[in-house]
Design a protein around this motif. Structure first.
Motif, PDB file in Angstrom:
ATOM      1  N   ARG A  53       0.826  -1.218   0.000  1.00 28.34           N
ATOM      2  CA  ARG A  53       0.000   0.000   0.000  1.00 28.34           C
ATOM      3  C   ARG A  53       0.861   1.269   0.000  1.00 28.34           C
ATOM      4  O   ARG A  53       0.379   2.348  -0.319  1.00 28.34           O
ATOM      5  N   PHE A  54       2.141   1.141   0.382  1.00 29.69           N
ATOM      6  CA  PHE A  54       3.010   2.311   0.429  1.00 29.69           C
ATOM      7  C   PHE A  54       3.702   2.598  -0.899  1.00 29.69           C
ATOM      8  O   PHE A  54       4.442   3.576  -1.011  1.00 29.69           O
ATOM      9  N   ARG A  55       3.483   1.743  -1.899  1.00 28.32           N
ATOM     10  CA  ARG A  55       4.080   2.015  -3.205  1.00 28.32           C
ATOM     11  C   ARG A  55       3.519   3.317  -3.747  1.00 28.32           C
ATOM     12  O   ARG A  55       2.412   3.709  -3.435  1.00 28.32           O
ATOM     13  N   GLY A  56       4.317   3.990  -4.551  1.00 31.28           N
ATOM     14  CA  GLY A  56       3.906   5.268  -5.103  1.00 31.28           C
ATOM     15  C   GLY A  56       4.817   6.387  -4.635  1.00 31.28           C
ATOM     16  O   GLY A  56       4.789   7.483  -5.176  1.00 31.28           O
ATOM     17  N   GLN A  57       5.616   6.098  -3.629  1.00 31.70           N
ATOM     18  CA  GLN A  57       6.643   7.033  -3.171  1.00 31.70           C
ATOM     19  C   GLN A  57       7.809   6.202  -2.654  1.00 31.70           C
ATOM     20  O   GLN A  57       7.636   5.022  -2.325  1.00 31.70           O
ATOM     21  N   PRO A  58       9.007   6.770  -2.589  1.00 33.18           N
ATOM     22  CA  PRO A  58      10.136   6.019  -2.031  1.00 33.18           C
ATOM     23  C   PRO A  58       9.857   5.653  -0.569  1.00 33.18           C
ATOM     24  O   PRO A  58       9.228   6.416   0.162  1.00 33.18           O
ATOM     25  N   VAL A  59      10.330   4.461  -0.161  1.00 31.16           N
ATOM     26  CA  VAL A  59      10.076   3.965   1.189  1.00 31.16           C
ATOM     27  C   VAL A  59      11.362   3.408   1.779  1.00 31.16           C
ATOM     28  O   VAL A  59      12.095   2.676   1.113  1.00 31.16           O
ATOM     29  N   VAL A  60      11.602   3.767   3.033  1.00 34.45           N
ATOM     30  CA  VAL A  60      12.696   3.197   3.820  1.00 34.45           C
ATOM     31  C   VAL A  60      12.039   2.338   4.888  1.00 34.45           C
ATOM     32  O   VAL A  60      11.200   2.818   5.645  1.00 34.45           O
ATOM     33  N   VAL A  61      12.402   1.049   4.931  1.00 34.86           N
ATOM     34  CA  VAL A  61      11.885   0.142   5.951  1.00 34.86           C
ATOM     35  C   VAL A  61      13.043  -0.220   6.873  1.00 34.86           C
ATOM     36  O   VAL A  61      14.022  -0.815   6.431  1.00 34.86           O
ATOM     37  N   ASN A  62      12.898   0.151   8.136  1.00 39.60           N
ATOM     38  CA  ASN A  62      13.918  -0.168   9.132  1.00 39.60           C
ATOM     39  C   ASN A  62      13.392  -1.301  10.016  1.00 39.60           C
ATOM     40  O   ASN A  62      12.408  -1.129  10.725  1.00 39.60           O
ATOM     41  N   ALA A  63      14.043  -2.469   9.936  1.00 37.13           N
ATOM     42  CA  ALA A  63      13.690  -3.618  10.769  1.00 37.13           C
ATOM     43  C   ALA A  63      14.488  -3.503  12.064  1.00 37.13           C
ATOM     44  O   ALA A  63      15.716  -3.443  12.036  1.00 37.13           O
ATOM     45  N   TRP A  64      13.785  -3.486  13.183  1.00 36.65           N
ATOM     46  CA  TRP A  64      14.428  -3.212  14.461  1.00 36.65           C
ATOM     47  C   TRP A  64      13.706  -3.951  15.593  1.00 36.65           C
ATOM     48  O   TRP A  64      12.633  -4.517  15.393  1.00 36.65           O
ATOM     49  N   ALA A  65      14.310  -3.893  16.785  1.00 32.85           N
ATOM     50  CA  ALA A  65      13.692  -4.447  17.994  1.00 32.85           C
ATOM     51  C   ALA A  65      14.193  -3.638  19.196  1.00 32.85           C
ATOM     52  O   ALA A  65      15.292  -3.062  19.163  1.00 32.85           O
ATOM     53  N   THR A  66      13.402  -3.592  20.243  1.00 30.35           N
ATOM     54  CA  THR A  66      13.766  -2.797  21.422  1.00 30.35           C
ATOM     55  C   THR A  66      14.977  -3.366  22.146  1.00 30.35           C
ATOM     56  O   THR A  66      15.689  -2.634  22.809  1.00 30.35           O
ATOM     57  N   TRP A  67      15.230  -4.665  22.045  1.00 33.34           N
ATOM     58  CA  TRP A  67      16.348  -5.306  22.732  1.00 33.34           C
ATOM     59  C   TRP A  67      17.664  -5.174  21.974  1.00 33.34           C
ATOM     60  O   TRP A  67      18.718  -5.546  22.467  1.00 33.34           O
ATOM     61  N   CYS A  68      17.619  -4.639  20.759  1.00 32.23           N
ATOM     62  CA  CYS A  68      18.783  -4.540  19.869  1.00 32.23           C
ATOM     63  C   CYS A  68      19.531  -3.231  20.119  1.00 32.23           C
ATOM     64  O   CYS A  68      19.015  -2.153  19.819  1.00 32.23           O
ATOM     65  N   GLY A  69      20.731  -3.326  20.679  1.00 34.37           N
ATOM     66  CA  GLY A  69      21.531  -2.131  20.976  1.00 34.37           C
ATOM     67  C   GLY A  69      21.777  -1.235  19.783  1.00 34.37           C
ATOM     68  O   GLY A  69      21.541  -0.018  19.854  1.00 34.37           O
ATOM     69  N   PRO A  70      22.281  -1.767  18.651  1.00 41.00           N
ATOM     70  CA  PRO A  70      22.497  -0.910  17.483  1.00 41.00           C
ATOM     71  C   PRO A  70      21.198  -0.270  16.978  1.00 41.00           C
ATOM     72  O   PRO A  70      21.204   0.871  16.512  1.00 41.00           O
ATOM     73  N   CYS A  71      20.081  -0.999  17.100  1.00 41.33           N
ATOM     74  CA  CYS A  71      18.783  -0.439  16.696  1.00 41.33           C
ATOM     75  C   CYS A  71      18.463   0.786  17.554  1.00 41.33           C
ATOM     76  O   CYS A  71      18.033   1.825  17.040  1.00 41.33           O
ATOM     77  N   ARG A  72      18.664   0.645  18.836  1.00 38.44           N
ATOM     78  CA  ARG A  72      18.362   1.729  19.778  1.00 38.44           C
ATOM     79  C   ARG A  72      19.250   2.943  19.522  1.00 38.44           C
ATOM     80  O   ARG A  72      18.802   4.077  19.666  1.00 38.44           O
ATOM     81  N   ARG A  73      20.514   2.689  19.150  1.00 33.50           N
ATOM     82  CA  ARG A  73      21.429   3.812  18.901  1.00 33.50           C
ATOM     83  C   ARG A  73      21.057   4.576  17.637  1.00 33.50           C
ATOM     84  O   ARG A  73      21.153   5.799  17.598  1.00 33.50           O
ATOM     85  N   GLU A  74      20.650   3.873  16.568  1.00 35.12           N
ATOM     86  CA  GLU A  74      20.374   4.556  15.301  1.00 35.12           C
ATOM     87  C   GLU A  74      18.982   5.161  15.237  1.00 35.12           C
ATOM     88  O   GLU A  74      18.715   6.037  14.423  1.00 35.12           O
ATOM     89  N   LEU A  75      18.070   4.684  16.077  1.00 38.83           N
ATOM     90  CA  LEU A  75      16.668   5.091  15.993  1.00 38.83           C
ATOM     91  C   LEU A  75      16.438   6.597  16.091  1.00 38.83           C
ATOM     92  O   LEU A  75      15.708   7.158  15.262  1.00 38.83           O
ATOM     93  N   PRO A  76      17.038   7.310  17.049  1.00 41.56           N
ATOM     94  CA  PRO A  76      16.801   8.762  17.100  1.00 41.56           C
ATOM     95  C   PRO A  76      17.210   9.480  15.813  1.00 41.56           C
ATOM     96  O   PRO A  76      16.495  10.356  15.328  1.00 41.56           O
TER      97      PRO A  76
END
Length: 165
Positions: A53-76
């Motif tokens: 449903r998001f097709r029609g514009q560029p999309v960035v999908v970030n796969a993450w989890a709350t327990w993932c340290g690198p995820c938490r660092r890059e999220l902000p």
């Protein structure tokens, strides 16, 4: 006789390795046209829908989890860039956690995530060939994968990927 046996063993080993390599190539979801912006996810309300449903514009999908340290660092930084690049939809796709865990983490970290979605069994990113978290996918407006980054992103890397969209 042992020379013949060694040759047969080496030939058999080479055949097995070739078959394994060919099998991995043939099932590689990153081959041309293999990864598309599609797959069932759900939102905070539990509504299920297809990412297509998001097709029609560029999309960035970030796969993450709350327990993932690198995820938490890059999220902000990712959230900041999502606000700065409104022409690109940023989808934050939590892996294997429920809305309660994500809501609690976002409140604790004081983060505003307007595009939080859930991939409860990580089925979407498994089909996309994820190799760990975080993994960020960059899709063009037609829903075709343009780039994939495994691991923590910094701002310069992210901007480089965004320039491809």
């Amino acid at each position: 006789m042992s020379t013949t046996r060694n040759w047969i063993q080496w030939s058999a080993a080479a055949a097995v390795l070739l078959a394994l390599g060919l099998g991995l190539f043939l099932r590689n979801p990153n081959r041309e046209g293999g990864v598309r912006l599609e797959g069932e996810v759900q939102n905070f309300s539990g509504e299920r829908f297809d990412l297509a449903r998001f097709r029609g514009q560029p999309v960035v999908v970030n796969a993450w989890a709350t327990w993932c340290g690198p995820c938490r660092r890059e999220l902000p930084m990712l959230l900041e860039q999502a606000k700065a690049h409104r022409e690109i939809r940023f989808v934050f796709l939590n892996q294997g956690e429920g809305p309660e865990a994500v809501r609690a983490y976002l409140e604790e970290a004081r983060l505003d995530m307007p595009e939080a979605y859930f991939d409860p069994n990580s089925g979407v990113i498994q089909r996309w060939g994820a190799q760990g978290l975080p993994t960020t996918y960059f899709f063009d407006a037609a829903g075709k994968l343009v780039a994939k980054h495994v691991g923590e992103l910094n701002k310069e890397q992210l901007l480089g990927y965004l320039s491809l969209l």
